[in-house]
Design an enzyme around this catalytic site. Sequence first.
Site, short mmCIF file in Angstrom:
data_model
loop_
_atom_site.label_atom_id
_atom_site.label_comp_id
_atom_site.label_asym_id
_atom_site.label_seq_id
_atom_site.Cartn_x
_atom_site.Cartn_y
_atom_site.Cartn_z
N SER A 263 35.39 31.09 37.36
CA SER A 263 35.60 32.61 37.07
C SER A 263 33.85 33.17 35.70
O SER A 263 33.84 32.01 35.78
CB SER A 263 36.48 32.30 36.39
OG SER A 263 37.01 32.89 35.06
N TYR B 59 41.83 27.81 29.36
CA TYR B 59 42.05 28.36 30.49
C TYR B 59 40.36 28.53 31.14
O TYR B 59 40.01 27.77 32.22
CB TYR B 59 43.21 29.29 30.87
CG TYR B 59 41.93 29.52 32.44
CD1 TYR B 59 42.70 29.49 33.29
CD2 TYR B 59 40.72 30.77 32.27
CE1 TYR B 59 42.28 30.05 34.62
CE2 TYR B 59 40.58 31.31 34.17
CZ TYR B 59 41.14 30.66 34.86
OH TYR B 59 40.84 31.25 35.84
N LYS C 61 37.56 25.99 33.16
CA LYS C 61 36.96 26.03 34.22
C LYS C 61 35.26 25.22 34.07
O LYS C 61 34.73 25.43 35.15
CB LYS C 61 36.68 27.28 34.61
CG LYS C 61 38.39 28.33 35.01
CD LYS C 61 38.33 27.50 36.67
CE LYS C 61 39.95 28.31 37.25
NZ LYS C 61 40.16 27.96 38.61
P1 NAD Z 1 47.33 32.11 41.93
O1 NAD Z 1 48.85 31.30 40.53
O2 NAD Z 1 48.27 33.10 42.72
O3 NAD Z 1 47.66 30.75 42.83
C1 NAD Z 1 47.10 29.58 42.04
C2 NAD Z 1 48.04 28.92 43.07
O4 NAD Z 1 47.81 27.71 43.08
C3 NAD Z 1 49.38 29.19 43.51
O5 NAD Z 1 50.14 29.23 44.75
C4 NAD Z 1 50.60 28.27 42.88
O6 NAD Z 1 51.70 27.90 43.29
C5 NAD Z 1 49.55 26.65 43.37
N1 NAD Z 1 49.37 25.61 42.19
C6 NAD Z 1 49.44 25.95 40.92
N2 NAD Z 1 48.74 24.72 40.32
C7 NAD Z 1 49.75 23.84 41.46
C8 NAD Z 1 49.13 22.42 41.72
N3 NAD Z 1 48.90 21.66 40.68
N4 NAD Z 1 49.61 21.64 42.64
C9 NAD Z 1 49.33 22.62 43.74
N5 NAD Z 1 49.05 24.16 44.11
C10 NAD Z 1 49.38 24.68 42.97
O7 NAD Z 1 46.31 32.58 41.63
P2 NAD Z 1 45.05 33.49 41.71
O8 NAD Z 1 44.32 34.64 41.29
O9 NAD Z 1 45.33 33.56 43.62
O10 NAD Z 1 43.76 32.56 41.90
C11 NAD Z 1 43.14 31.17 42.27
C12 NAD Z 1 42.40 30.79 41.68
O11 NAD Z 1 41.55 31.18 41.08
C13 NAD Z 1 42.84 29.64 40.27
O12 NAD Z 1 41.75 28.62 40.52
C14 NAD Z 1 42.28 30.89 38.84
O13 NAD Z 1 41.95 30.54 38.25
C15 NAD Z 1 40.96 31.78 39.77
N6 NAD Z 1 40.45 32.56 39.45
C16 NAD Z 1 41.13 33.39 39.84
C17 NAD Z 1 40.81 34.96 39.11
C18 NAD Z 1 42.35 36.15 39.03
O14 NAD Z 1 42.29 37.10 38.70
N7 NAD Z 1 43.50 36.14 39.65
C19 NAD Z 1 39.86 35.28 38.48
C20 NAD Z 1 38.72 33.92 38.62
C21 NAD Z 1 38.92 32.30 38.55
C1 WQD Z 2 41.08 43.73 32.62
C2 WQD Z 2 40.77 44.85 31.40
C3 WQD Z 2 41.75 44.49 28.65
C4 WQD Z 2 46.62 44.99 30.40
C5 WQD Z 2 41.43 38.41 33.03
C6 WQD Z 2 41.08 36.89 32.41
C7 WQD Z 2 39.95 35.71 33.44
C8 WQD Z 2 39.89 36.69 35.27
C9 WQD Z 2 40.22 37.84 35.33
C10 WQD Z 2 40.89 33.94 36.29
C11 WQD Z 2 40.43 45.07 29.75
C12 WQD Z 2 42.72 46.31 29.50
C13 WQD Z 2 44.53 44.75 29.85
C14 WQD Z 2 46.86 45.85 29.49
C15 WQD Z 2 44.62 46.75 29.04
N1 WQD Z 2 40.64 35.57 35.55
N2 WQD Z 2 44.23 45.81 29.58
N3 WQD Z 2 46.01 46.73 28.93
O1 WQD Z 2 41.02 39.59 30.38
O2 WQD Z 2 39.20 40.95 32.01
O3 WQD Z 2 40.04 38.77 32.55
O4 WQD Z 2 41.53 38.54 34.33
O5 WQD Z 2 39.99 33.98 35.99
O6 WQD Z 2 39.72 35.25 33.23
O7 WQD Z 2 40.85 36.52 31.13
O8 WQD Z 2 41.40 40.92 33.04
O9 WQD Z 2 43.09 42.36 33.83
O10 WQD Z 2 43.29 41.38 32.16
O11 WQD Z 2 42.01 42.83 31.89
O12 WQD Z 2 44.08 48.37 28.54
O13 WQD Z 2 47.65 46.05 30.17
O14 WQD Z 2 42.44 45.83 31.47
O15 WQD Z 2 41.79 44.86 27.36
O16 WQD Z 2 40.21 45.51 29.19
P1 WQD Z 2 40.62 40.62 31.92
P2 WQD Z 2 42.83 41.78 32.31
#
Ligand code: NAD
Ligand code: WQD
Length: 343
Positions: A124, A151, A155
């Site tokens: 991330s 979190y 990562k």
């Molecule tokens: P999500 O929660 O929709 O998907 C994660 C999946 O993993 C879910 O289906 C959940 O049920 C499963 N899961 C969680 N813990 C588990 C475990 N211990 N064993 C088996 N299954 C498990 O999240 P996402 O948005 O699809 O994110 C996927 C990956 O990408 C995550 O590792 C997240 O940290 C990373 N990521 C997400 C974002 C984002 O903003 N969505 C950004 C950067 C990184």
């Molecule tokens: C985006 C912008 C908020 C909600 C998070 C995690 C990051 C990654 C992605 C997993 C910011 C603003 C948000 C609301 C708002 N996930 N906002 N009102 O915080 O950039 O990133 O998700 O790895 O680790 O921290 O994403 O979508 O929460 O926010 O004004 O109700 O929207 O302040 O500027 P963020 P976000």
Amino acid sequence: MHVLVTGGAGYIGSHTCLCLLEEGFSVTVIDNFCNSSPEALRRVQALAGRSLTLIKGDVRDAATLDAAFAGPRIDAVIHFAGLKAVGESVAEPMLYYDNNVAGTFNLLQAMQRAKVSTVVFSSSATVYGDPAPEDLPLEETSPTGITHSPYATSKWMVERCLADLHTAQPQWRIARLRYFNPVGAHPSGRIGENPSGTPNNLMPFISQVACGTRPMLSIFGGDYPTHDGTGVRDYIHVMDLAEGHVATLKYLANRPNGDLLTLNLGTGQGCSVLDVVKAFEAASGQTVPYQIVARRPGDVPAYYADSTQAQELLHWKAKRTLHDMCADTWRWQAANPKGYASE
Ligand code: NAD
Ligand code: WQD
């Protein structure tokens, strides 16, 4: 090529499974459904016109993983499974270290036992912490590790572990993909993001306001040093992200002597909260009422990616626009106001 996708029922995993099936890969998913629904995978298979193998189980359970690797030979793993709510990780750090760090260690050990050494890890942009304005756009060599939540630390720890593993055993083919802000949905409107409870993230919150589930968006901070005072992020369409995973697997498949890739997956474009609100209103035809409130603790003013490395190595580029991200989110939201529980 047979790919084991952990967390494949989740938001990014489900879109990636669809791309993999469409590209001819065989897919096995392990998911414990702690933040997803099996309905997502039913729809993925219907869209692809092909089936995948589903194992309901936890990546922290060695027996589940050994059983998965004991089946038809697995060539590579994409590891999405984990928890991702930043605020929850502050309140429940051990839950995050257990799922995200111990879960990954358990997976890597099972891979070693099964002699599978190709893995794509969901990292991330949060590993970059609070970047200084002069660090933008963020390059893969920008400083990491000064993290602000368990979190983010989880990562970063896994990234370090993967680097150490590659140093010790250079035949491993490892990709650490740093996603920026994934949004949007498959253009069919059949699969999308399905947050439980109040969304933490901007795009699902906006779409729930637009469909009337919530009365108003609170914009966290209007006094940031950005073009309109609201926070700036690099939003990337989830289908571009999914295609980035397929491109990564294809790249790693041609690295017989091993590799350690670290790549930003973003668009390189910074968009403010107000930019997203306006784009969403234009794409959906709905009004999104909002109020500007105090900054959210822990938020950074701005970050966006330099993704040229991914473009050069993978021949991949995020091609969908902010309008596409909003239109596809709205199509999914309007057709599934309660997510997968709608049907
Ligand atoms: P999500 O929660 O929709 O998907 C994660 C999946 O993993 C879910 O289906 C959940 O049920 C499963 N899961 C969680 N813990 C588990 C475990 N211990 N064993 C088996 N299954 C498990 O999240 P996402 O948005 O699809 O994110 C996927 C990956 O990408 C995550 O590792 C997240 O940290 C990373 N990521 C997400 C974002 C984002 O903003 N969505 C950004 C950067 C990184
Ligand atoms: C985006 C912008 C908020 C909600 C998070 C995690 C990051 C990654 C992605 C997993 C910011 C603003 C948000 C609301 C708002 N996930 N906002 N009102 O915080 O950039 O990133 O998700 O790895 O680790 O921290 O994403 O979508 O929460 O926010 O004004 O109700 O929207 O302040 O500027 P963020 P976000």
